[in-house]
Design a protein around this motif. Sequence first.
Motif, PDB file in Angstrom:
ATOM      1  N   ARG A 171      60.754  -7.367  36.443  1.00  0.00           N
ATOM      2  CA  ARG A 171      59.699  -6.872  37.338  1.00  0.00           C
ATOM      3  C   ARG A 171      58.545  -6.259  36.553  1.00  0.00           C
TER       4      ARG A 171
ATOM      5  N   GLU B  76      59.370  -1.034  40.905  1.00  0.00           N
ATOM      6  CA  GLU B  76      60.106  -1.363  42.131  1.00  0.00           C
ATOM      7  C   GLU B  76      59.312  -0.995  43.381  1.00  0.00           C
ATOM      8  N   GLU B  77      59.378  -1.865  44.377  1.00  0.00           N
ATOM      9  CA  GLU B  77      58.764  -1.581  45.670  1.00  0.00           C
ATOM     10  C   GLU B  77      59.695  -0.657  46.451  1.00  0.00           C
ATOM     11  N   LYS B  78      59.186   0.501  46.902  1.00  0.00           N
ATOM     12  CA  LYS B  78      60.019   1.405  47.700  1.00  0.00           C
ATOM     13  C   LYS B  78      59.725   1.202  49.178  1.00  0.00           C
ATOM     14  N   ASP B  84      51.643  -0.555  55.502  1.00  0.00           N
ATOM     15  CA  ASP B  84      50.639  -0.560  54.439  1.00  0.00           C
ATOM     16  C   ASP B  84      49.244  -0.558  55.056  1.00  0.00           C
ATOM     17  N   GLU B 120      50.009   4.689  46.866  1.00  0.00           N
ATOM     18  CA  GLU B 120      49.857   3.680  45.808  1.00  0.00           C
ATOM     19  C   GLU B 120      48.728   2.718  46.168  1.00  0.00           C
ATOM     20  N   HIS B 122      47.021  -0.992  45.485  1.00  0.00           N
ATOM     21  CA  HIS B 122      47.363  -2.318  44.936  1.00  0.00           C
ATOM     22  C   HIS B 122      46.236  -3.311  45.201  1.00  0.00           C
ATOM     23  N   ARG B 166      51.885  -5.377  40.765  1.00  0.00           N
ATOM     24  CA  ARG B 166      53.080  -5.370  41.619  1.00  0.00           C
ATOM     25  C   ARG B 166      52.775  -5.976  42.982  1.00  0.00           C
ATOM     26  N   LEU B 168      53.099  -7.604  46.547  1.00  0.00           N
ATOM     27  CA  LEU B 168      54.154  -7.598  47.570  1.00  0.00           C
ATOM     28  C   LEU B 168      54.574  -9.029  47.864  1.00  0.00           C
ATOM     29  N   ASN B 180      48.575  -8.223  49.688  1.00  0.00           N
ATOM     30  CA  ASN B 180      48.636  -7.523  48.390  1.00  0.00           C
ATOM     31  C   ASN B 180      47.491  -6.528  48.175  1.00  0.00           C
ATOM     32  N   HIS B 184      50.051   1.676  49.715  1.00  0.00           N
ATOM     33  CA  HIS B 184      51.452   1.775  50.139  1.00  0.00           C
ATOM     34  C   HIS B 184      51.858   3.243  50.080  1.00  0.00           C
TER      35      HIS B 184
END
Lengths: 425, 188
Positions: A171, B76-78, B84, B120, B122, B166, B168, B180, B184
């Motif tokens: 990742r 990591e996506e939480k 969003d 966050e 993105h 990162r 989505l 994307n 977030h």
Amino acid sequence: MAFLAFALFPAAAGAVLYIDINAPGGKRLPLAVGDFVVVSGSPALTRGIPKMLEADLELTQLFDLVPQEAQLEKVVSAHFAGKNLDFPAWKTVGAEAVVIGKVEGRGDQLAIEMRVYDATQGTLIIGKRYSGTPAQVPQIVHRFANEIVYVFTGVRGVFGTEIAFSARDGRGKEIYVVGMDGKGLRKVTGNRSFNLFPRWSPDGRWLAFTSFRTGVPVIYLHNPETGVEKEVVRAGDTKAPGGFSPDGDWLYYSASAGGNSDIHRVRVVGGAREKVAGGWGLEVSPTVSPDGRRIAFASDRAGAPQIYVKDLGSGEERRISQPGVYATSPCWSPAGDRIAFTARAGGRFAIYTVGPDGNDLRPVASLSDADCEDPSFSPDGRQLVYSLRKKGYSALKITSLDGRRERTLVSGLGDVGSPAWSPAR
Amino acid sequence: MCCSSWKYTALAFLVVAVVATGCSKKQTVKSDAGAGAAAPAAGETAAQQAPAAQAPAQPVMTAKQAEAARGVAVTEEKASMFADVRFDFDRSDLRDDAKKTCQEVAAYMKKNPGKKLLVEGHCDDRGTAEYNMALGDRRATSVKNYLVSLGVPTSALSTVSFGKERPLDPGHNEEAWAKNRRAHFVLQ
């Protein structure tokens, strides 16, 4: 890097340039690399040297190589002790230049002598002797290949240089380094976080990059050889290194506070910081002119991001990309005469170069079904490495400035980007 | 050329000489401490045995390990209890649908004064990574500023940008890009 090199015969001063690298569709020089002679030690010592040399020369796309099978004369040790080469025999097989080499093994040391002859004139162009360990042979061959390129074109070759870049690994993203010949790919980081935007110091020993490895973005200096790492910038939110001053004392970088990114610089030793360029827009991607007096950067202060040049002395700033076009990631050429950048045209990203005054825009690389981004100049200023992205596929490409000679440097890794070409080695 | 090669050679010898001197000095020190060298080894064994005998049930994480874990966690996506906030291409201003989402977030934050929220930013994967990193930061800040204007205390809010690193949706079409370009929310 501590092998010895001796010039046996100096390259003739002001010699005729055999290859005009600027000529459009320039002609290639027919050149033969003869098999190397072993005068003492195992015959296996020569193994691979002619092939390594040919591989380097092939990369320049400046030479037509005459294969060994086609060659008529066998090179012997007497050719290094006064005996003339049979030049007509070399011309018969089409060679205008001949490279011969001799290897002597002494214990764990090797002495390698290499010479280049002009087959048409029957004259010696250059001769060099190197000594080192077998492990240093690739470096020695790269060094001599650089000499060959120099005597034929007037510009030193860039063999032995490396390209740093970031690519997806799981990742996260890690920093990688690869030889300009595509060999020796290795991972420099391995923390499974985001490691981004690698940039070389002018001495080629340090890589500056942004890493999230502690959970927040920090700019580090990392020595790929020793693994030594130093933190250089922690202040600010988002941040990315851009380029070093020519003396290596300052690192120019972008950092944001309150959602606004500006250009700063930090003293690599000592850590003193100052703001260099800013405003209400997003200023990113600083690149320093080779004389250290100006920087180019991207800013969206006028709407879409565009390229600006700032004179650090007078403070004057001027836009050099066309208004309304999305333009980013400038890279100043080593000679100072061009700035390469990425621009969006017809929904695709393409690479251009332009004079630092904004004149003489020239296209370098574009594709109707892929994006070409993030150009970085080779240390001789003759080539650019850039990233190509086409849906899920990504690769690093190396191209001549006119876009005619192109090859793939890296493929098979995910999301490759932010390539940075190392200084000359 | 010949001259510069000689210079390097001379330098290399110099470096070798310095290193050699350094080594011999170090060795002297080492041989002096030769007798004591066994002591740290014994200490190590003791240290290794100690946790087995009296370690608490949970493993102790050093500060360095905790940092490294945070470094991996950012990739990591939480999951979020909030939707969003979406943005237009190369924009960071809040659309009406974005404002509506922010109002729900603000209402929750005001009802739960102890909570901390990370915003966050993105971006989609088009364009240069550095520019997108800065754009993501501006998107997150734009959301934070609006939440503050709705009465959420600044102290409860923090921002971070992941630029285009990162996504989505890994797709490369307008539908994926639209998902994307986002802010977030992560409750902490």
